[in-house]
Enzyme design. Structure first.
Site, PDB file in Angstrom:
ATOM      1  N   ASP A   1      20.047  12.458   1.090  1.00  0.00           N
ATOM      2  CA  ASP A   1      19.970  10.956   0.707  1.00  0.00           C
ATOM      3  C   ASP A   1      18.964  10.847  -0.460  1.00  0.00           C
ATOM      4  OD1 ASP A   1      20.107   7.217   0.993  1.00  0.00           O
ATOM      5  OD2 ASP A   1      18.378   8.239   2.068  1.00  0.00           O
TER       6      ASP A   1
ATOM      7  N   ASP B   1      16.819   7.975  -1.527  1.00  0.00           N
ATOM      8  CA  ASP B   1      15.482   7.154  -2.301  1.00  0.00           C
ATOM      9  C   ASP B   1      15.187   7.729  -0.608  1.00  0.00           C
ATOM     10  OD1 ASP B   1      15.701   5.422  -4.245  1.00  0.00           O
ATOM     11  OD2 ASP B   1      17.519   5.058  -2.998  1.00  0.00           O
TER      12      ASP B   1
END
Length: 253
Positions: A20, A22
């Protein structure tokens, strides 16, 4: 005697890693949370002055890892605000879900211009080691800003593929907890999901990794909260780390 760091044992049997963006690669989760607070607090005030948005607990529960529209709809519904969906070109405001999402995007963009964003050092070290070991890596994100953030922090050169919010829209991919983003990243790396790891800090993302049949799902808990770590495990994490750098060995021997 010490040597170069290497991937931890849990990664050695796998052929690729999907991360991922963020909160895992870039330290941008706080900027997202602050922008959501500005957008949601305005909507709550317009609806009669409810208690302000909690940029920690409610951010993690309702919007972290989700697309802007999905996150906005989930939080507003949790407060009993049934706003109309609105149109894709709604300007920033408080009258529709898309208007609230547009306000968040405007606030986030302004925050990036003012303050910038950095990459997490532990994640950069892992990506550098995986690049040296010729293990392909990809980044995923529900955000349309992800590729620009990865480029600005110098991380893009360490990745073999990026599936961001723009790509998700172009391909019609559903958001997390659906595994479509992760599966598309694995497809681009030409590695079956069962032979790849997912590294995620959002509950929806961890669930997506588990639903996608990935060989390893790593939850990242930067809060240091046992309760949060337990939530990540319940959502499907095989292990939980406080920093992605924990997925490296020291190289000592």
């Amino acid at each position: 005697m010490s040597g170069a760091p290497s991937p931890a044992a849990c990664l050695r049997s796998l052929r690729a890693v999907v991360l991922d963006t963020d909160g895992v690669i870039t330290d941008s989760a706080r900027a997202h949370a602050a922008a959501w607070k500005g957008a949601f607090d305005a909507a709550l005030e317009a609806a009669g002055g409810q208690q302000p948005f909690d940029p920690v607990g409610e951010y993690l529960r309702y919007v972290d890892g989700r697309s802007r529209q999905d996150g906005a709809a989930a939080f507003l519904a949790s407060r009993g605000l049934r706003l109309p969906p609105g149109q894709a070109d709604d300007p920033p405001g408080t009258g529709t879900v898309r208007a609230v999402a547009a306000r968040k995007d405007a606030l986030f963009t302004a925050g990036l211009r003012a303050d910038g964003v950095a990459a997490w050092p532990g994640t950069v070290r892992l990506l550098q080691v995986l690049r040296r070991e010729r293990v392909p890596c990809a980044a995923v994100s529900a955000s349309r800003h992800a590729t620009a953030l990865l480029s600005a922090t110098g991380v893009l050169a360490l990745l073999d593929a990026v599936v961001d919010g723009n790509e998700a829209q172009r391909l019609g991919l559903p958001g997390k907890p659906d595994p479509a983003l992760f599966l598309e990243a694995a497809r681009r790396l030409e590695v079956p999901a069962r032979d790849a790891a997912v590294v995620e800090d959002a509950l929806a993302g961890v669930e997506a990794g588990r639903r996608g049949g990935f060989g390893l799902v790593v939850g990242v808990d930067r809060t240091g909260s046992p309760a949060r770590a337990a939530e990540l495990r319940r959502s499907g994490a095989d292990l939980v780390v406080a920093d992605v750098g924990e997925l490296l060995t020291s190289g000592e021997g």
